[in-house]
Design a protein around this motif. Sequence first.
Motif, PDB file in Angstrom:
ATOM      1  N   TRP A  13     -76.513  35.047 -90.396  1.00 19.86           N
ATOM      2  CA  TRP A  13     -75.106  35.036 -90.793  1.00 19.86           C
ATOM      3  C   TRP A  13     -74.963  35.259 -92.293  1.00 19.86           C
ATOM      4  CZ3 TRP A  13     -71.156  35.140 -87.499  1.00 19.86           C
ATOM      5  CH2 TRP A  13     -71.361  34.689 -86.197  1.00 19.86           C
ATOM      6  N   THR A  14     -73.842  35.882 -92.673  1.00 19.73           N
ATOM      7  CA  THR A  14     -73.544  36.068 -94.085  1.00 19.73           C
ATOM      8  C   THR A  14     -72.037  35.973 -94.297  1.00 19.73           C
ATOM      9  OG1 THR A  14     -73.834  37.527 -96.002  1.00 19.73           O
ATOM     10  CG2 THR A  14     -73.348  38.583 -93.908  1.00 19.73           C
ATOM     11  N   LEU A  15     -71.645  35.462 -95.448  1.00 20.83           N
ATOM     12  CA  LEU A  15     -70.227  35.395 -95.784  1.00 20.83           C
ATOM     13  C   LEU A  15     -69.682  36.811 -95.955  1.00 20.83           C
ATOM     14  CD1 LEU A  15     -67.735  33.664 -96.663  1.00 20.83           C
ATOM     15  CD2 LEU A  15     -68.605  33.831 -98.999  1.00 20.83           C
ATOM     16  N   PHE A  16     -68.493  37.041 -95.425  1.00 22.97           N
ATOM     17  CA  PHE A  16     -67.896  38.367 -95.520  1.00 22.97           C
ATOM     18  C   PHE A  16     -67.202  38.502 -96.879  1.00 22.97           C
ATOM     19  CE2 PHE A  16     -64.512  41.555 -94.509  1.00 22.97           C
ATOM     20  CZ  PHE A  16     -65.356  42.605 -94.185  1.00 22.97           C
ATOM     21  N   ASP A  17     -67.963  38.953 -97.863  1.00 20.17           N
ATOM     22  CA  ASP A  17     -67.403  39.229 -99.182  1.00 20.17           C
ATOM     23  C   ASP A  17     -68.208  40.348 -99.843  1.00 20.17           C
ATOM     24  OD1 ASP A  17     -69.766  38.065-100.021  1.00 20.17           O
ATOM     25  OD2 ASP A  17     -68.816  36.454-101.161  1.00 20.17           O
ATOM     26  N   LYS A  18     -67.765  40.802-101.007  1.00 23.04           N
ATOM     27  CA  LYS A  18     -68.375  41.954-101.667  1.00 23.04           C
ATOM     28  C   LYS A  18     -69.813  41.709-102.095  1.00 23.04           C
ATOM     29  CE  LYS A  18     -64.089  44.016-103.424  1.00 23.04           C
ATOM     30  NZ  LYS A  18     -63.324  44.430-104.630  1.00 23.04           N
ATOM     31  N   GLN A  19     -70.165  40.470-102.354  1.00 23.51           N
ATOM     32  CA  GLN A  19     -71.523  40.159-102.793  1.00 23.51           C
ATOM     33  C   GLN A  19     -72.539  40.290-101.664  1.00 23.51           C
ATOM     34  OE1 GLN A  19     -71.399  36.276-104.563  1.00 23.51           O
ATOM     35  NE2 GLN A  19     -70.369  36.970-106.423  1.00 23.51           N
ATOM     36  N   ASN A  20     -72.073  40.147-100.433  1.00 24.12           N
ATOM     37  CA  ASN A  20     -72.993  40.136 -99.294  1.00 24.12           C
ATOM     38  C   ASN A  20     -72.886  41.351 -98.384  1.00 24.12           C
ATOM     39  OD1 ASN A  20     -74.187  37.342 -99.572  1.00 24.12           O
ATOM     40  ND2 ASN A  20     -72.024  36.810 -99.443  1.00 24.12           N
ATOM     41  N   VAL A  21     -71.734  42.009 -98.381  1.00 20.64           N
ATOM     42  CA  VAL A  21     -71.501  43.127 -97.463  1.00 20.64           C
ATOM     43  C   VAL A  21     -71.166  44.367 -98.274  1.00 20.64           C
ATOM     44  CG1 VAL A  21     -70.130  44.000 -95.545  1.00 20.64           C
ATOM     45  CG2 VAL A  21     -70.672  41.557 -95.677  1.00 20.64           C
ATOM     46  N   GLU A  22     -71.952  45.410 -98.102  1.00 18.91           N
ATOM     47  CA  GLU A  22     -71.736  46.651 -98.838  1.00 18.91           C
ATOM     48  C   GLU A  22     -70.931  47.657 -98.018  1.00 18.91           C
ATOM     49  OE1 GLU A  22     -75.537  48.155 -99.894  1.00 18.91           O
ATOM     50  OE2 GLU A  22     -76.030  46.496-101.253  1.00 18.91           O
ATOM     51  N   LYS A  23     -70.270  48.549 -98.727  1.00 19.23           N
ATOM     52  CA  LYS A  23     -69.567  49.684 -98.119  1.00 19.23           C
ATOM     53  C   LYS A  23     -68.550  49.254 -97.065  1.00 19.23           C
ATOM     54  CE  LYS A  23     -73.533  52.767 -98.794  1.00 19.23           C
ATOM     55  NZ  LYS A  23     -74.508  53.678 -98.148  1.00 19.23           N
ATOM     56  N   SER A  24     -67.718  48.290 -97.403  1.00 21.41           N
ATOM     57  CA  SER A  24     -66.665  47.842 -96.503  1.00 21.41           C
ATOM     58  C   SER A  24     -65.305  48.208 -97.084  1.00 21.41           C
ATOM     59  CB  SER A  24     -66.738  46.332 -96.274  1.00 21.41           C
ATOM     60  OG  SER A  24     -65.580  45.872 -95.596  1.00 21.41           O
ATOM     61  N   ASN A  25     -64.561  49.040 -96.368  1.00 26.05           N
ATOM     62  CA  ASN A  25     -63.217  49.398 -96.816  1.00 26.05           C
ATOM     63  C   ASN A  25     -62.284  48.199 -96.785  1.00 26.05           C
ATOM     64  OD1 ASN A  25     -63.861  52.111 -97.284  1.00 26.05           O
ATOM     65  ND2 ASN A  25     -63.450  52.671 -95.156  1.00 26.05           N
ATOM     66  N   LEU A  26     -62.533  47.268 -95.879  1.00 33.91           N
ATOM     67  CA  LEU A  26     -61.712  46.064 -95.809  1.00 33.91           C
ATOM     68  C   LEU A  26     -61.865  45.239 -97.082  1.00 33.91           C
ATOM     69  CD1 LEU A  26     -62.327  44.933 -92.112  1.00 33.91           C
ATOM     70  CD2 LEU A  26     -60.290  46.050 -93.042  1.00 33.91           C
TER      71      LEU A  26
ATOM     72  N   HIS B  70     -50.965  41.519 -88.398  1.00 37.37           N
ATOM     73  CA  HIS B  70     -50.174  42.605 -88.969  1.00 37.37           C
ATOM     74  C   HIS B  70     -50.332  43.836 -88.091  1.00 37.37           C
ATOM     75  CE1 HIS B  70     -53.854  44.518 -90.406  1.00 37.37           C
ATOM     76  NE2 HIS B  70     -54.211  43.377 -90.975  1.00 37.37           N
ATOM     77  N   GLU B  71     -49.659  44.918 -88.448  1.00 41.21           N
ATOM     78  CA  GLU B  71     -49.642  46.121 -87.626  1.00 41.21           C
ATOM     79  C   GLU B  71     -50.336  47.309 -88.291  1.00 41.21           C
ATOM     80  OE1 GLU B  71     -48.437  46.507 -84.503  1.00 41.21           O
ATOM     81  OE2 GLU B  71     -48.035  44.368 -84.415  1.00 41.21           O
ATOM     82  N   ASP B  72     -51.062  47.067 -89.368  1.00 41.36           N
ATOM     83  CA  ASP B  72     -51.685  48.165 -90.114  1.00 41.36           C
ATOM     84  C   ASP B  72     -53.068  48.481 -89.542  1.00 41.36           C
ATOM     85  OD1 ASP B  72     -52.776  49.947 -91.949  1.00 41.36           O
ATOM     86  OD2 ASP B  72     -51.857  48.952 -93.674  1.00 41.36           O
ATOM     87  N   TYR B  73     -53.171  49.634 -88.907  1.00 44.30           N
ATOM     88  CA  TYR B  73     -54.431  50.067 -88.286  1.00 44.30           C
ATOM     89  C   TYR B  73     -55.578  50.104 -89.293  1.00 44.30           C
ATOM     90  CZ  TYR B  73     -57.731  53.327 -86.048  1.00 44.30           C
ATOM     91  OH  TYR B  73     -58.854  53.917 -85.532  1.00 44.30           O
ATOM     92  N   TYR B  74     -55.277  50.509 -90.534  1.00 46.05           N
ATOM     93  CA  TYR B  74     -56.322  50.693 -91.535  1.00 46.05           C
ATOM     94  C   TYR B  74     -56.787  49.383 -92.173  1.00 46.05           C
ATOM     95  CZ  TYR B  74     -55.206  55.599 -91.007  1.00 46.05           C
ATOM     96  OH  TYR B  74     -54.990  56.849 -90.477  1.00 46.05           O
ATOM     97  N   LYS B  75     -56.170  48.285 -91.783  1.00 46.48           N
ATOM     98  CA  LYS B  75     -56.579  46.971 -92.267  1.00 46.48           C
ATOM     99  C   LYS B  75     -57.190  46.148 -91.132  1.00 46.48           C
ATOM    100  CE  LYS B  75     -53.208  46.719 -96.042  1.00 46.48           C
ATOM    101  NZ  LYS B  75     -52.095  45.937 -96.640  1.00 46.48           N
ATOM    102  N   CYS B  76     -57.874  46.843 -90.237  1.00 46.10           N
ATOM    103  CA  CYS B  76     -58.451  46.187 -89.070  1.00 46.10           C
ATOM    104  C   CYS B  76     -59.961  46.414 -88.990  1.00 46.10           C
ATOM    105  CB  CYS B  76     -57.816  46.711 -87.778  1.00 46.10           C
ATOM    106  SG  CYS B  76     -56.083  46.269 -87.565  1.00 46.10           S
ATOM    107  N   TRP B  77     -60.631  45.448 -88.449  1.00 43.63           N
ATOM    108  CA  TRP B  77     -62.062  45.539 -88.149  1.00 43.63           C
ATOM    109  C   TRP B  77     -62.239  46.317 -86.857  1.00 43.63           C
ATOM    110  CZ3 TRP B  77     -66.531  43.116 -90.392  1.00 43.63           C
ATOM    111  CH2 TRP B  77     -67.681  43.152 -89.601  1.00 43.63           C
ATOM    112  N   LEU B  78     -63.135  47.309 -86.859  1.00 49.73           N
ATOM    113  CA  LEU B  78     -63.444  48.059 -85.643  1.00 49.73           C
ATOM    114  C   LEU B  78     -64.646  47.395 -84.964  1.00 49.73           C
ATOM    115  CD1 LEU B  78     -61.790  50.099 -87.408  1.00 49.73           C
ATOM    116  CD2 LEU B  78     -63.053  51.914 -86.248  1.00 49.73           C
ATOM    117  N   PRO B  79     -64.433  46.677 -83.884  1.00 51.50           N
ATOM    118  CA  PRO B  79     -65.521  45.926 -83.249  1.00 51.50           C
ATOM    119  C   PRO B  79     -66.607  46.830 -82.681  1.00 51.50           C
ATOM    120  CG  PRO B  79     -63.375  45.173 -82.481  1.00 51.50           C
ATOM    121  CD  PRO B  79     -63.152  46.464 -83.207  1.00 51.50           C
TER     122      PRO B  79
END
Length: 325
Positions: free
Chosen positions: A292-305, A118-127
């Motif tokens: 490693w951890t699954l990328f979801d709300k239970q494992n990763v805090e403070k993620s706007n994505l 997609h083209e939405d800057y705010y829906k992107c991971w900043l590496p």
Amino acid sequence: MKKLLYIPCFIFASFFSEAQNTTIVSETEEPVSYATISFGNGNGLFADDAGQFYFTKKLYKDIDSLFISAIGFNDLKVATQDLSAIIKMKSSINTLDEVFLSKPRGKFKIEKIKPTVHEDYYKCWLPTIESEIAVYFPNNSTKTQRLSSLQVPIKVEAKDWDKRKRKTSKKRPFSTVFKVNFYENNNGLPGHVLTYENVVFIANEKNEKILEVNVTEYDIYMPKNGIFVSLQVLGYTDAKGKLLPNKKYQEIKTKRGIVKVPTTFRPLLPFTDEIAEKRTFVRRIFLNGGQWTLFDKQNVEKSNLLKAGLNNYGLGLNLEVYKED
């Protein structure tokens, strides 16, 4: 074992001054490309394709030991006061599972797992150079499957690019090198690596929104339990594709003292909510033992994505599916 998929580009960057130039080599004097040099405090850097890295006490005053690791080699600890121009690493005796000694014969067809972009800057991971993203692909076939190419969704434009006059405005140049890793499925998490080869590619502002990376020559076959394919940012490069010294943090002086701001790299990686299952995993290279951890709300805090319901990176994959004789 370096193989570079190079896409020409230009970059403005500066080298660290007063740095100790050290080269990591194997027992046979071959360079150990893209080795990981951890400082043991959550920071670190990477060697380049020639096994070289730059370390300076001026920038890393509180570091007294370096922890060096590379796929296919035993880990190594080196005191910074004993840092020499050459460091030798010993090869490990680990073997790779599911190695094919000969290529399958006969005809094959290409099966495509399409990328999501997609083209939405705010829906992107900043590496950042501390992070690695892995995407799980299940094995849905009983036939032999060889990975042909990756379809890598990227976003190269700045967040205000849509507001500019594209015909008269030039995109700010950059050149970023990524490392691709392939892992077996170990109880739902990335496990052992499936190749000792260094698979790297360079992305720049000239690339389209989907970057194709051909991996046929590496002979990566789909394991029975599926495969994890990861992207890891190594940093910016010079105009010739040489990895530059890149810091994990930029130090900014404020009234409250020095504030460390994570260094982010372009291109951005678009995340999506169009994939039902959760199949994206993340880890921080220099922290928590690289777990490693699954990328979801239970494992990763403070993620706007995650707050926006964007659980997955939409990496695509092309497979050569061989017909049975």
